[in-house]
Design a protein around this motif. Sequence first.
Motif, short mmCIF file in Angstrom:
data_model
loop_
_atom_site.label_atom_id
_atom_site.label_comp_id
_atom_site.label_asym_id
_atom_site.label_seq_id
_atom_site.Cartn_x
_atom_site.Cartn_y
_atom_site.Cartn_z
N VAL A 64 1.94 -4.70 7.76
CA VAL A 64 1.45 -5.33 6.53
C VAL A 64 0.03 -4.81 6.26
N SER A 65 -0.24 -4.42 5.01
CA SER A 65 -1.63 -4.12 4.61
C SER A 65 -1.96 -5.12 3.51
N TYR A 66 -3.15 -5.76 3.60
CA TYR A 66 -3.49 -6.70 2.53
C TYR A 66 -4.98 -6.63 2.26
N VAL A 67 -5.34 -7.03 1.05
CA VAL A 67 -6.76 -7.03 0.67
C VAL A 67 -7.26 -8.45 0.84
N ALA A 68 -8.17 -8.64 1.83
CA ALA A 68 -8.65 -10.00 2.14
C ALA A 68 -9.83 -10.33 1.22
N THR A 69 -9.89 -11.60 0.84
CA THR A 69 -11.09 -12.01 0.10
C THR A 69 -12.15 -12.35 1.15
N GLN A 91 -0.81 -17.87 1.20
CA GLN A 91 -2.17 -17.83 1.78
C GLN A 91 -3.20 -17.48 0.69
N GLY A 92 -2.71 -17.27 -0.54
CA GLY A 92 -3.67 -16.90 -1.60
C GLY A 92 -3.98 -15.41 -1.61
N ILE A 93 -3.11 -14.61 -0.96
CA ILE A 93 -3.33 -13.15 -0.94
C ILE A 93 -2.49 -12.52 -2.05
N ASP A 94 -3.15 -11.83 -2.97
CA ASP A 94 -2.44 -11.29 -4.15
C ASP A 94 -2.22 -9.80 -4.10
N ASN A 95 -2.93 -9.09 -3.21
CA ASN A 95 -2.81 -7.63 -3.16
C ASN A 95 -2.36 -7.21 -1.76
N PHE A 96 -1.10 -6.74 -1.66
CA PHE A 96 -0.58 -6.44 -0.31
C PHE A 96 0.59 -5.47 -0.37
N MET A 97 0.88 -4.93 0.82
CA MET A 97 2.10 -4.12 1.01
C MET A 97 2.75 -4.62 2.31
N GLY A 105 0.11 -6.12 -6.57
CA GLY A 105 -1.31 -5.92 -6.90
C GLY A 105 -1.74 -4.49 -6.63
N VAL A 106 -2.99 -4.36 -6.18
CA VAL A 106 -3.56 -3.02 -6.01
C VAL A 106 -4.28 -2.89 -4.66
N LYS A 107 -4.62 -1.64 -4.35
CA LYS A 107 -5.38 -1.36 -3.12
C LYS A 107 -6.85 -1.73 -3.35
N PRO A 108 -7.68 -1.75 -2.30
CA PRO A 108 -9.09 -2.14 -2.48
C PRO A 108 -9.81 -1.28 -3.52
N ASN A 109 -9.39 -0.04 -3.70
CA ASN A 109 -10.08 0.82 -4.71
C ASN A 109 -9.53 0.61 -6.11
N GLY A 110 -8.62 -0.38 -6.23
CA GLY A 110 -8.14 -0.70 -7.58
C GLY A 110 -6.95 0.13 -8.02
N ASN A 111 -6.55 1.11 -7.17
CA ASN A 111 -5.38 1.93 -7.52
C ASN A 111 -4.10 1.23 -7.08
N PRO A 112 -2.99 1.57 -7.75
CA PRO A 112 -1.71 0.97 -7.33
C PRO A 112 -1.29 1.46 -5.94
N TRP A 113 -0.52 0.67 -5.23
CA TRP A 113 0.02 1.10 -3.93
C TRP A 113 0.95 2.31 -4.19
N ARG A 114 0.76 3.36 -3.41
CA ARG A 114 1.57 4.58 -3.60
C ARG A 114 2.39 4.80 -2.32
#
Length: 336
Positions: free
Chosen positions: A7-12, A188-194, A205-214
Motif C-alpha cells: 500500500v502507498s498512501y499520502v499521509a496528512t 481512516q480519512g486517507i483520500d490518496n492511495f494505491m 486521488g493523486v501522488k504527493p506531487n499532485g500527479n495521478p497514480w501511474r
Amino acid sequence: MGTTYNVSYVATLFRHPVKEVSRVVHDALADVDQRMSTYKPESELMQFNRAPVGEPFTLSSDLVQLVQDAQVISDLSGGAYDITVGPLVNLWGFGPTQGAAVREGHDDTGSHLLANAPEFVKWIESQYPGHIPDESAIQEALDNVGYQSLKADPEGSTLTREKALFVDLSSIAKGYGVDQAAAALRAQGIDNFMVEVGGEVLVQGVKPNGNPWRLAVIGPEMGKNGVSALVEPLDKALATSGDYLNFFEVDGKRYSHTINPLTGWPEAKRVAEVAVIADTSARADALATMFMVLGDEKGLELANRLGIAARFAYYADDGFETITSEAFKPYLVKQP
Ligand code: FAD
C-alpha cells in the motif's frame, strides 16, 4: 491469499501513522482471507462447500453479494466465467491441493508439519505433477459445475447448492480484498492511495506531487523496459489475468489455471494476458478471468459492446500482439 500486498498512501501531517494504517489494512485483508479462502478448511466458504446439498446455508451478507456479482458476470459470459468451477480447478491441480494445505503447515490429520515441511512438501508436490486427468474424471467433475445450481438469497443472506458444487472465489475475492483494504484507508480519512494485492490494484486521488497514480502493466510481451503498457486508471481498479504464470506443460503444450467451465479443460485460446480497468477491483478481477476464457476476438466484441475497458495481449507468429477496447484507450499513457 498465497501472494503479497503493498500500500502507498499520502499521509496528512501527524495523522495516519504507518503502524495504525498497516494494522487496518492487514485486518481488512485477513478478514477476506479467513472467510473466502478455499485454502483454509474452516473458512466460511469451505464450510458452505461442505454443507448439505439442497439446504440454505447462512453466510455473511457481503459474501452472498459477491456471489451475486459473480453470477452477473457468468450470465454476461454465457457461463465462460463460473465460480462453481472448483471441482475442475482442483482436478487439474490448480486448487488447494493437499500440497497447499501442507504449505500452510497442516496435513489431513491436522498435525503441524512445519518442522519437516520441505521434505513433505516435496513429496506432496511429487504427487501433484502437471498431469492431464482422464476424460471420465473430467466428466464427473463437470457434473458438479454450473452456476445456475447455486442459489443466492440476499434477504436471508443464504446460499444453497442444488448439487455437490465446490465454489471457488479465487478469481474475484482477491480483488474484493483490495476493495476492502481501500475502504479501510478511506475510513481512516486517507483520500490518496494505491493498494495492490497479488497484481490487482486500486488507486484513488493523486501522488504527493499532485500527479495521478501511474501503473505499469507487466505483460507477457515484455515491451520496452519490460513494460507492456503504462496506464493512469484515475479512481478505478486495474486487474490482470494471464496464462503464463500459473500453468504446467505436458509434451510442450501449456495447461493454465483458467478453466473453461463448459468443456472442463484449461482454456487455450491465443490470448496470453488480459488487463481490465473497472470501478471495483472485484469486478476487474472477475472480468479479467472471464476474458481469458472468452479469448481476444469474442472478448473485444463484448468489451466494446458493453463499454468495458479491456486490453488483450495474444500470442502471434513473431511474439505478441495487443488489442484494446475503446473504453480502455483513455487510460493509456503514451509511452515515450
Ligand atoms: P485469476 O485469473 O484472477 O483467477 C484464476 C483463478 O480463478 C484460478 O486459479 C481458479 O481458481 C479460478 N478460475 C479458473 N477458471 C475460472 C473460470 N472460468 N471462472 C471462474 N473462476 C475460474 N493460493 C495459495 O497458494 N495459498 C493460499 O493460501 C491462498 N489463499 C487464498 C485466499 C483467498 C481469499 C483467495 C481469493 C485466493 C487464495 N489463493 C491462495 C489463490 C491465489 O491467490 C490465486 O491463485 C489467485 O487468487 C488467482 O488470481 P490470479 O490473478 O492469479 O488469476
